[in-house]
Motif scaffolding. Structure first.
Motif, PDB file in Angstrom:
ATOM      1  N   LEU A   1     -13.356  24.402  15.516  1.00 42.33           N
ATOM      2  CA  LEU A   1     -13.316  23.217  16.373  1.00 42.33           C
ATOM      3  C   LEU A   1     -14.697  22.643  16.646  1.00 42.33           C
ATOM      4  CD1 LEU A   1     -10.712  24.233  19.070  1.00 42.33           C
ATOM      5  CD2 LEU A   1     -10.558  22.287  17.552  1.00 42.33           C
ATOM      6  N   PHE A   2     -15.713  23.464  16.595  1.00 41.42           N
ATOM      7  CA  PHE A   2     -17.048  23.032  16.973  1.00 41.42           C
ATOM      8  C   PHE A   2     -17.852  22.451  15.810  1.00 41.42           C
ATOM      9  CE2 PHE A   2     -15.716  26.444  19.800  1.00 41.42           C
ATOM     10  CZ  PHE A   2     -15.647  25.707  20.970  1.00 41.42           C
ATOM     11  N   CYS A   3     -17.384  22.626  14.614  1.00 43.46           N
ATOM     12  CA  CYS A   3     -18.071  22.079  13.446  1.00 43.46           C
ATOM     13  C   CYS A   3     -17.032  21.557  12.453  1.00 43.46           C
ATOM     14  CB  CYS A   3     -18.939  23.153  12.805  1.00 43.46           C
ATOM     15  SG  CYS A   3     -19.942  22.516  11.463  1.00 43.46           S
ATOM     16  N   PRO A   4     -16.328  20.467  12.811  1.00 45.24           N
ATOM     17  CA  PRO A   4     -15.273  19.960  11.926  1.00 45.24           C
ATOM     18  C   PRO A   4     -15.856  19.295  10.678  1.00 45.24           C
ATOM     19  CG  PRO A   4     -15.593  18.483  13.768  1.00 45.24           C
ATOM     20  CD  PRO A   4     -16.463  19.677  14.023  1.00 45.24           C
ATOM     21  N   PRO A   5     -15.065  19.183   9.625  1.00 42.60           N
ATOM     22  CA  PRO A   5     -15.520  18.493   8.421  1.00 42.60           C
ATOM     23  C   PRO A   5     -15.634  16.991   8.661  1.00 42.60           C
ATOM     24  CG  PRO A   5     -13.268  19.225   8.183  1.00 42.60           C
ATOM     25  CD  PRO A   5     -13.749  19.746   9.487  1.00 42.60           C
ATOM     26  N   HIS A   6     -16.008  16.284   7.649  1.00 40.32           N
ATOM     27  CA  HIS A   6     -16.218  14.833   7.739  1.00 40.32           C
ATOM     28  C   HIS A   6     -14.989  14.136   8.331  1.00 40.32           C
ATOM     29  CE1 HIS A   6     -16.657  10.679   6.323  1.00 40.32           C
ATOM     30  NE2 HIS A   6     -17.951  10.936   6.396  1.00 40.32           N
ATOM     31  N   PRO A   7     -15.180  13.194   9.274  1.00 45.32           N
ATOM     32  CA  PRO A   7     -14.054  12.509   9.920  1.00 45.32           C
ATOM     33  C   PRO A   7     -13.196  11.693   8.962  1.00 45.32           C
ATOM     34  CG  PRO A   7     -16.104  12.051  11.070  1.00 45.32           C
ATOM     35  CD  PRO A   7     -16.461  12.812   9.844  1.00 45.32           C
ATOM     36  N   GLY A   8     -13.705  11.367   7.799  1.00 47.71           N
ATOM     37  CA  GLY A   8     -12.939  10.568   6.845  1.00 47.71           C
ATOM     38  C   GLY A   8     -11.937  11.363   6.029  1.00 47.71           C
ATOM     39  N   HIS A   9     -12.045  12.682   6.038  1.00 47.97           N
ATOM     40  CA  HIS A   9     -11.091  13.502   5.283  1.00 47.97           C
ATOM     41  C   HIS A   9      -9.706  13.398   5.903  1.00 47.97           C
ATOM     42  CE1 HIS A   9     -14.205  16.407   3.359  1.00 47.97           C
ATOM     43  NE2 HIS A   9     -14.505  15.148   3.173  1.00 47.97           N
ATOM     44  N   ARG A  10      -8.689  13.536   5.059  1.00 46.28           N
ATOM     45  CA  ARG A  10      -7.313  13.491   5.532  1.00 46.28           C
ATOM     46  C   ARG A  10      -6.660  14.821   5.184  1.00 46.28           C
ATOM     47  NH1 ARG A  10      -6.211   8.662   7.427  1.00 46.28           N
ATOM     48  NH2 ARG A  10      -3.979   8.805   7.296  1.00 46.28           N
ATOM     49  N   TRP A  11      -5.822  15.313   6.105  1.00 47.73           N
ATOM     50  CA  TRP A  11      -5.267  16.651   5.988  1.00 47.73           C
ATOM     51  C   TRP A  11      -3.750  16.615   6.102  1.00 47.73           C
ATOM     52  CZ3 TRP A  11      -9.230  19.837   4.995  1.00 47.73           C
ATOM     53  CH2 TRP A  11     -10.490  19.416   5.387  1.00 47.73           C
ATOM     54  N   GLU A  12      -3.103  17.503   5.377  1.00 46.31           N
ATOM     55  CA  GLU A  12      -1.651  17.611   5.487  1.00 46.31           C
ATOM     56  C   GLU A  12      -1.303  18.873   6.257  1.00 46.31           C
ATOM     57  OE1 GLU A  12       0.192  19.783   1.648  1.00 46.31           O
ATOM     58  OE2 GLU A  12      -0.583  17.765   1.277  1.00 46.31           O
TER      59      GLU A  12
END
Length: 84
Positions: free
Chosen positions: A42-53
């Protein structure tokens, strides 16, 4: 992943945390595909543009869709055509 079904949409990084928290609060087991396993801090999330299923158990799929629709995280119209 037998017995698991994709929720039908992919969420941006910021929204996927909300979706996972809502599913956990409603006691709906969920998982992300194995290639997304690194996504767990939670404290180091990946790039905000990525999309996840996200996948849920088949028997909980309808309940998860209704929950996310009530919270405004899902477009219910896209699921009317492909009911399980």
């Amino acid at each position: 992943m037998l017995g698991w079904r994709q929720l039908g949409t992919r969420w941006p990084t910021n929204d996927v945390f909300r979706v996972l928290a809502l599913l956990e609060e409603a006691n709906i087991p969920s998982r992300m595909p194995s290639d997304n396993m690194f996504f767990c801090n939670l404290f180091c999330p990946p790039h905000p543009g990525h999309r996840w299923e996200i996948r849920v158990r088949r028997r909980d799929w309808r309940r998860a869709i209704e929950l996310l629709d009530r919270e405004g995280l899902l477009n219910r119209a896209q699921f009317n055509a492909c009911k399980p």
